[in-house]
Design a protein around this motif. Structure first.
Motif, short mmCIF file in Angstrom:
data_model
loop_
_atom_site.label_atom_id
_atom_site.label_comp_id
_atom_site.label_asym_id
_atom_site.label_seq_id
_atom_site.Cartn_x
_atom_site.Cartn_y
_atom_site.Cartn_z
N MET A 4 -8.67 -8.04 -37.83
CA MET A 4 -7.76 -7.50 -38.82
C MET A 4 -8.60 -6.17 -39.65
N LEU A 6 -8.47 -3.75 -42.80
CA LEU A 6 -8.09 -3.92 -44.07
C LEU A 6 -7.64 -2.25 -44.48
N THR A 85 -9.05 -8.13 -51.21
CA THR A 85 -9.55 -8.60 -49.74
C THR A 85 -9.18 -10.11 -49.55
N ILE A 89 -6.11 -10.91 -46.61
CA ILE A 89 -6.59 -12.09 -45.48
C ILE A 89 -5.69 -13.19 -45.67
N LEU A 96 -3.11 -14.14 -37.54
CA LEU A 96 -4.45 -14.22 -37.15
C LEU A 96 -4.86 -15.34 -36.50
N VAL A 107 -12.78 -9.13 -39.29
CA VAL A 107 -12.37 -8.32 -40.29
C VAL A 107 -13.19 -7.01 -40.63
#
Length: 225
Positions: A4, A6, A85, A89, A96, A107
């Motif tokens: 992932m 961000l 954050t 997530i 995910l 991440v």
């Protein structure tokens, strides 16, 4: 392993560049920050990537598409307003992890520059997260966390700065709220139980948070070519 990136932050300190583009689209030597990440993930064999977005997120989708141009598959987790954050997530977890799987995922912050990704680290059975730390930059001399062997602790004689790179198990986010929440308190709680491992990252790392840092990074990269 999935990853992932961000990418939902507003990037206030990078204005006026970020008035018209998402922060991770800011170019470094002509290439968007986020493209460097995608290329490095692909080189590691991580080709299933999730990107969250909020501010001008449609421009990320338009520029990156489904990822096929980079040899990866990109899916997006849209946020009407940035969820911080932790919240970002958690919202992306269905993309995910498969079903009830607790397989860890990578991440990375979309607004940092690194010259290479560290090797993929396998998490021990009792570990919920692995963090890479860096020597404290000028703008953050107090650091964030300490290392005791391969365990990350909140307190210690020598503290380092969290790089924005980590590997997390989905179960880290069990019993967390829906909506916006910070990742830091969640990690500190698990550090107290010895469930966060870590290591120093020795490569080139830059938090591209201001115009001055962006310019300094470009000068450094140009001098190395």
């Amino acid at each position: 392993m999935k990853a992932m990136i961000l990418a939902a932050g507003r990037g206030e300190r990078l204005r006026p560049l970020t008035d018209n583009m998402p922060k991770p689209m800011v170019p470094v030597l002509g290439k968007p920050l986020i493209v460097y990440h995608i290329e490095k993930l692909a080189a590691l064999g991580i080709v299933d990537i999730v990107i969250n977005h909020a501010w001008l997120g449609h421009k990320l989708v338009e520029a990156l598409g489904d990822g096929s141009a980079f040899g990866v598959r990109i899916r997006y987790s849209a946020e009407e307003s940035a969820l911080e954050t932790g919240g970002g997530i958690k919202r992306a977890l269905p993309l995910l992890c498969e079903g009830e799987s607790d397989e860890p995922f990578w991440v990375i912050n979309g607004d940092v520059f690194i010259d290479a990704l560290p090797p993929i680290t396998q998490l021990a059975a009792d570990t919920l997260a692995h963090l890479w730390l860096v020597p404290n930059p000028e703008q953050h001399p107090q650091g964030d966390f300490a290392l005791s062997g391969n365990r990350v602790q909140e307190l210690g004689e020598t503290k380092y700065t969290f790089s924005g790179m980590g590997i997390y198990r989905p179960s880290l986010f069990n019993h967390t709220p829906q909506g916006a929440f910070a990742l830091g308190p969640l990690l500190r709680k698990q550090m107290a139980q010895g469930r966060v491992s870590g290591a120093l990252f020795h490569g080139l790392w830059c938090d591209v948070g201001t115009i001055a840092r962006l310019q300094g990074l470009e000068l450094r990269l140009q001098s190395n070519t």
